[in-house]
Design a protein around this motif. Structure first.
Motif, PDB file in Angstrom:
ATOM      1  N   GLU A  63     118.980  68.312  50.672  1.00  0.00           N
ATOM      2  CA  GLU A  63     120.399  67.998  50.874  1.00  0.00           C
ATOM      3  C   GLU A  63     120.738  68.157  52.343  1.00  0.00           C
ATOM      4  OE1 GLU A  63     124.327  68.844  48.398  1.00  0.00           O
ATOM      5  OE2 GLU A  63     123.574  70.641  49.378  1.00  0.00           O
ATOM      6  N   SER A  64     121.452  67.186  52.877  1.00  0.00           N
ATOM      7  CA  SER A  64     121.855  67.266  54.285  1.00  0.00           C
ATOM      8  C   SER A  64     123.054  68.190  54.418  1.00  0.00           C
ATOM      9  CB  SER A  64     122.198  65.881  54.835  1.00  0.00           C
ATOM     10  OG  SER A  64     123.419  65.416  54.288  1.00  0.00           O
ATOM     11  N   ALA A  65     123.216  68.742  55.608  1.00  0.00           N
ATOM     12  CA  ALA A  65     124.350  69.620  55.880  1.00  0.00           C
ATOM     13  C   ALA A  65     125.630  68.811  56.034  1.00  0.00           C
ATOM     14  CB  ALA A  65     124.089  70.442  57.137  1.00  0.00           C
ATOM     15  N   GLY A  66     125.495  67.521  56.193  1.00  0.00           N
ATOM     16  CA  GLY A  66     126.662  66.669  56.363  1.00  0.00           C
ATOM     17  C   GLY A  66     126.937  66.411  57.827  1.00  0.00           C
ATOM     18  N   TRP A  67     127.533  65.254  58.093  1.00  0.00           N
ATOM     19  CA  TRP A  67     127.894  64.913  59.459  1.00  0.00           C
ATOM     20  C   TRP A  67     129.155  64.070  59.438  1.00  0.00           C
ATOM     21  CZ3 TRP A  67     124.279  62.021  56.886  1.00  0.00           C
ATOM     22  CH2 TRP A  67     124.410  60.651  56.929  1.00  0.00           C
ATOM     23  N   LYS A  68     129.841  64.066  60.554  1.00  0.00           N
ATOM     24  CA  LYS A  68     131.056  63.266  60.706  1.00  0.00           C
ATOM     25  C   LYS A  68     130.666  61.850  61.097  1.00  0.00           C
ATOM     26  CE  LYS A  68     134.029  66.674  60.248  1.00  0.00           C
ATOM     27  NZ  LYS A  68     134.895  66.811  59.131  1.00  0.00           N
ATOM     28  N   VAL A  69     131.200  60.875  60.374  1.00  0.00           N
ATOM     29  CA  VAL A  69     130.896  59.476  60.623  1.00  0.00           C
ATOM     30  C   VAL A  69     131.517  59.018  61.938  1.00  0.00           C
ATOM     31  CG1 VAL A  69     131.236  57.122  59.763  1.00  0.00           C
ATOM     32  CG2 VAL A  69     130.715  58.973  58.170  1.00  0.00           C
ATOM     33  N   THR A  70     130.719  58.294  62.720  1.00  0.00           N
ATOM     34  CA  THR A  70     131.191  57.731  63.987  1.00  0.00           C
ATOM     35  C   THR A  70     131.148  56.206  63.905  1.00  0.00           C
ATOM     36  OG1 THR A  70     128.987  57.640  64.960  1.00  0.00           O
ATOM     37  CG2 THR A  70     130.221  59.708  65.258  1.00  0.00           C
ATOM     38  N   GLN A  71     131.732  55.562  64.895  1.00  0.00           N
ATOM     39  CA  GLN A  71     131.680  54.112  64.968  1.00  0.00           C
ATOM     40  C   GLN A  71     130.231  53.634  65.071  1.00  0.00           C
ATOM     41  OE1 GLN A  71     134.165  51.792  64.639  1.00  0.00           O
ATOM     42  NE2 GLN A  71     132.476  50.338  64.660  1.00  0.00           N
ATOM     43  N   LYS A  72     129.388  54.418  65.747  1.00  0.00           N
ATOM     44  CA  LYS A  72     127.977  54.069  65.888  1.00  0.00           C
ATOM     45  C   LYS A  72     127.284  54.032  64.528  1.00  0.00           C
ATOM     46  CE  LYS A  72     123.754  55.503  68.245  1.00  0.00           C
ATOM     47  NZ  LYS A  72     123.120  56.503  69.086  1.00  0.00           N
ATOM     48  N   ASP A  73     127.613  54.974  63.627  1.00  0.00           N
ATOM     49  CA  ASP A  73     127.029  54.989  62.281  1.00  0.00           C
ATOM     50  C   ASP A  73     127.375  53.698  61.535  1.00  0.00           C
ATOM     51  OD1 ASP A  73     125.935  57.590  62.530  1.00  0.00           O
ATOM     52  OD2 ASP A  73     127.851  58.480  61.959  1.00  0.00           O
ATOM     53  N   ILE A  74     128.620  53.252  61.674  1.00  0.00           N
ATOM     54  CA  ILE A  74     129.059  52.028  61.005  1.00  0.00           C
ATOM     55  C   ILE A  74     128.372  50.818  61.630  1.00  0.00           C
ATOM     56  CG2 ILE A  74     131.048  50.535  60.538  1.00  0.00           C
ATOM     57  CD1 ILE A  74     132.705  53.173  60.383  1.00  0.00           C
ATOM     58  N   ALA A  75     128.310  50.784  62.966  1.00  0.00           N
ATOM     59  CA  ALA A  75     127.680  49.663  63.671  1.00  0.00           C
ATOM     60  C   ALA A  75     126.185  49.555  63.343  1.00  0.00           C
ATOM     61  CB  ALA A  75     127.883  49.798  65.172  1.00  0.00           C
ATOM     62  N   ASN A  76     125.515  50.690  63.156  1.00  0.00           N
ATOM     63  CA  ASN A  76     124.077  50.706  62.848  1.00  0.00           C
ATOM     64  C   ASN A  76     123.795  50.512  61.362  1.00  0.00           C
ATOM     65  OD1 ASN A  76     123.501  51.202  65.501  1.00  0.00           O
ATOM     66  ND2 ASN A  76     123.259  53.396  65.247  1.00  0.00           N
ATOM     67  N   SER A  77     124.846  50.363  60.564  1.00  0.00           N
ATOM     68  CA  SER A  77     124.725  50.211  59.106  1.00  0.00           C
ATOM     69  C   SER A  77     124.066  51.413  58.444  1.00  0.00           C
ATOM     70  CB  SER A  77     123.960  48.941  58.742  1.00  0.00           C
ATOM     71  OG  SER A  77     124.614  47.812  59.255  1.00  0.00           O
ATOM     72  N   SER A  78     124.207  52.604  59.029  1.00  0.00           N
ATOM     73  CA  SER A  78     123.659  53.799  58.396  1.00  0.00           C
ATOM     74  C   SER A  78     124.631  54.386  57.376  1.00  0.00           C
ATOM     75  CB  SER A  78     123.242  54.840  59.435  1.00  0.00           C
ATOM     76  OG  SER A  78     124.293  55.127  60.310  1.00  0.00           O
ATOM     77  N   PRO A  81     130.081  49.908  55.333  1.00  0.00           N
ATOM     78  CA  PRO A  81     131.029  49.423  56.349  1.00  0.00           C
ATOM     79  C   PRO A  81     132.476  49.865  56.130  1.00  0.00           C
ATOM     80  CG  PRO A  81     130.253  47.619  54.983  1.00  0.00           C
ATOM     81  CD  PRO A  81     129.459  48.822  54.611  1.00  0.00           C
ATOM     82  N   ASP A  82     132.841  50.239  54.904  1.00  0.00           N
ATOM     83  CA  ASP A  82     134.221  50.663  54.643  1.00  0.00           C
ATOM     84  C   ASP A  82     134.424  52.174  54.779  1.00  0.00           C
ATOM     85  OD1 ASP A  82     132.689  51.249  52.429  1.00  0.00           O
ATOM     86  OD2 ASP A  82     134.216  50.647  50.980  1.00  0.00           O
ATOM     87  N   THR A  83     133.389  52.897  55.278  1.00  0.00           N
ATOM     88  CA  THR A  83     133.483  54.341  55.479  1.00  0.00           C
ATOM     89  C   THR A  83     134.454  54.640  56.620  1.00  0.00           C
ATOM     90  OG1 THR A  83     131.183  54.561  54.801  1.00  0.00           O
ATOM     91  CG2 THR A  83     132.155  56.445  55.908  1.00  0.00           C
ATOM     92  N   LYS A  84     135.289  55.643  56.427  1.00  0.00           N
ATOM     93  CA  LYS A  84     136.272  56.010  57.452  1.00  0.00           C
ATOM     94  C   LYS A  84     135.626  56.859  58.537  1.00  0.00           C
ATOM     95  CE  LYS A  84     140.232  55.993  54.379  1.00  0.00           C
ATOM     96  NZ  LYS A  84     141.045  54.922  54.719  1.00  0.00           N
ATOM     97  N   ILE A  85     135.926  56.534  59.783  1.00  0.00           N
ATOM     98  CA  ILE A  85     135.437  57.322  60.915  1.00  0.00           C
ATOM     99  C   ILE A  85     136.014  58.724  60.798  1.00  0.00           C
ATOM    100  CG2 ILE A  85     135.530  57.583  63.433  1.00  0.00           C
ATOM    101  CD1 ILE A  85     135.526  54.512  63.588  1.00  0.00           C
ATOM    102  N   GLY A  86     135.159  59.725  60.974  1.00  0.00           N
ATOM    103  CA  GLY A  86     135.590  61.116  60.881  1.00  0.00           C
ATOM    104  C   GLY A  86     135.361  61.733  59.512  1.00  0.00           C
ATOM    105  N   SER A  87     135.069  60.907  58.495  1.00  0.00           N
ATOM    106  CA  SER A  87     134.802  61.472  57.173  1.00  0.00           C
ATOM    107  C   SER A  87     133.424  62.143  57.182  1.00  0.00           C
ATOM    108  CB  SER A  87     134.880  60.397  56.089  1.00  0.00           C
ATOM    109  OG  SER A  87     133.920  59.396  56.301  1.00  0.00           O
ATOM    110  N   THR A  88     133.235  63.078  56.278  1.00  0.00           N
ATOM    111  CA  THR A  88     131.968  63.814  56.205  1.00  0.00           C
ATOM    112  C   THR A  88     131.066  63.163  55.167  1.00  0.00           C
ATOM    113  OG1 THR A  88     133.066  65.877  56.811  1.00  0.00           O
ATOM    114  CG2 THR A  88     130.912  66.065  55.752  1.00  0.00           C
ATOM    115  N   ILE A  89     129.819  62.930  55.566  1.00  0.00           N
ATOM    116  CA  ILE A  89     128.815  62.341  54.679  1.00  0.00           C
ATOM    117  C   ILE A  89     127.733  63.390  54.414  1.00  0.00           C
ATOM    118  CG2 ILE A  89     126.988  60.606  54.498  1.00  0.00           C
ATOM    119  CD1 ILE A  89     129.616  59.277  54.339  1.00  0.00           C
ATOM    120  N   LYS A  90     127.383  63.550  53.152  1.00  0.00           N
ATOM    121  CA  LYS A  90     126.250  64.385  52.754  1.00  0.00           C
ATOM    122  C   LYS A  90     125.293  63.495  51.993  1.00  0.00           C
ATOM    123  CE  LYS A  90     127.509  69.112  52.350  1.00  0.00           C
ATOM    124  NZ  LYS A  90     127.313  70.277  51.545  1.00  0.00           N
ATOM    125  N   GLU A  91     124.018  63.785  52.107  1.00  0.00           N
ATOM    126  CA  GLU A  91     123.010  63.040  51.366  1.00  0.00           C
ATOM    127  C   GLU A  91     122.158  64.010  50.556  1.00  0.00           C
ATOM    128  OE1 GLU A  91     120.936  59.650  53.174  1.00  0.00           O
ATOM    129  OE2 GLU A  91     121.888  60.338  55.028  1.00  0.00           O
TER     130      GLU A  91
END
Length: 122
Positions: A63-78, A81-91
């Protein structure tokens, strides 16, 4: 100088291919049931835990510790595309079916990693 051209070309190619290696080598990851193992892959922190259910069957999850989504994450398709910038993602990744004692290559949050899972008796 004319004779050194092949050596310069070889050196430049070697450097170019060395820089292309984007596989993180994590080495051996020793797992003890119910003891979290912390690893770092790229900029992300991961926790890998081996658990045994009531029947004794082994389950391994990362499990990932989570990270804040940036514009770069959206641009890189990681991220979607509808993810909000600043939201926390865990995997979470189920590693249960991976072999122990054998080197494998897989992905942690979009980063390739090479590693070997090893069981340690407790």
């Amino acid at each position: 100088m004319k004779n050194s051209a092949p050596f310069i070309t070889l050196a430049l190619l070697s450097l170019a291919f060395a820089g292309c290696s984007s596989v993180a080598d994590l080495g051996v990851i020793e797992l003890t049931p119910n003891v979290p193992k912390h690893i770092k892959v790229g900029d992300a922190d991961w926790t890998i835990t081996e658990r045994r259910d009531a029947s004794g069957k082994r389950k391994i999850f990362a499990e990932s510790a989570g990270w804040k989504v940036t514009q770069k994450d959206i641009a890189n398709s990681s991220v979607p595309p509808d993810t909000k910038i600043g939201s926390t993602i865990k995997e979470a990744i189920d590693l249960t079916d991976l072999p122990t004692g054998a080197e494998v290559t897989g992905y942690f949050g979009g980063k390739r990693a090479r590693y070997t899972l090893k069981n340690v008796a407790n």
